[in-house]
Design an enzyme around this catalytic site. Sequence first.
Site, PDB file in Angstrom:
ATOM      1  CG  ASP A   1      -2.077  -0.959   1.078  1.00  0.00           C
ATOM      2  OD1 ASP A   1      -2.483  -1.240  -0.068  1.00  0.00           O
ATOM      3  OD2 ASP A   1      -2.552  -1.462   2.109  1.00  0.00           O
TER       4      ASP A   1
ATOM      5  NE  ARG B   1      -3.510   2.488   1.010  1.00  0.00           N
ATOM      6  CZ  ARG B   1      -3.545   2.704   2.319  1.00  0.00           C
ATOM      7  NH1 ARG B   1      -2.921   3.747   2.824  1.00  0.00           N
ATOM      8  NH2 ARG B   1      -4.203   1.889   3.126  1.00  0.00           N
TER       9      ARG B   1
END
Length: 443
Positions: A326, A400
């Site tokens: 991530d 993100r």
Amino acid sequence: MSHSTQPQPMTARRSGPLKGNALVPGDKSVSHRALILGALAVGETRITGLLESQDVIDTARAMEAFGASVERLGPGEWRVQGVGVGGFSSPETVIDCGNSGTGVRLIMGAMATTPITATFTGDASLSRRPMRRITGPLGLFGAQVTAREGEFLPVTIQGAADPLPLRYRTPVASAQIKSAVLLAGLNAPGETVVIEAEPTRDHTERMLAGFGATIRTEVTDEGHVITLTGRPELRPCAVAVPRDPSSAAFPVAAALIVPGSEIRVEGVSRNPTRDGLYHVLAEMGADLTWENDRIEGGEPVADLTVRHGPLHGVTVPAERAASMIDEFPILSVIAAFAEGSTVMNGVAELRVKESDRIDAMARGLEANGGRVEETRDSLTVHGTGGLKGGATVATHLDHRIAMSFLVAGLVSERPITVDDAGPIATSFPDFVALMRSLGAELG
């Protein structure tokens, strides 16, 4: 909270030094699992430090829909009255998991070996993400699955009435696949075994053990082997959620690249299956100081102080990808402000996240003056010590991507705008307020 359909553009401008304590939210992965295992335990589970983001709230609502009692007692403090393994009941409504791939895949696993039926849906981004990697092994337990085009949400699962234990080798390094299979294995007789070529984040194994399941992990010639004994009576327990290292990565990155910055992040998780980014940053020359190592809620945590300083490009080995999957978007931004090239290998999994993150980062960096190269399984960022900025970045409903380019805008020559900051609420609802408290120019 609700799923907003109106884009919320936001612009980041060159900022002065960032200073202060960054109180990042609780770990998203641990928060999802605490709610699900609390619902599968017999009795009352207390959770502190729960991430109260849209993704996690959606999982809490799903547990209620399956028959558990879920109550918020105060900020980050929740109580779950579980129904036991195999105790889920058929929900009366469709389970809307919003933007959360973790939530939907883990919940599918948790219900797939109970003879009930549930239909799952999500937002536009989640509805484009592949589900066969989860529904395939769940079908091997005996569940019956119907999916749009055989692969995408909405997905309806009829749980197995007589589930079979499973021995399953994961086709890609994915904690979501592993966790879905283990959660399904809870209500199957005998032993369910998951084999991984490379270890992925181990929150599910740690938490299963904490709730009283019999689970063991060993390294053999086959790989990383996890064995779970089915049909335990999970006991409720207190879960203290550590601060999320993936969320911490954004203020950490900002402090590393904004001149004169120094921030402190307290109580951040140092789980060795999640700390790949911090090893990479150390190799790049980042000024990171870890202090007060301790265990909270079964997870290793520590306090981190971060200071601005020069950085240089590195090569990230493919075997490290699973421990930082991530964090590659924000690493791409850091790499643009380093000197020299940073090569990120083993990142094909990024193409099936909330967006095709390799493509989204590459296009966004290029639009703001960055130089990148990509393959199916790699991304190279040629760092020149800065970005020109000035462009609007398409975030593709990906939290993100949005946070990464807002961080980039804090030190680029010209402001950087993201087309939609709304999805940030799915993982880090206080991101803007926190960054502003450190001195970031966001608006």
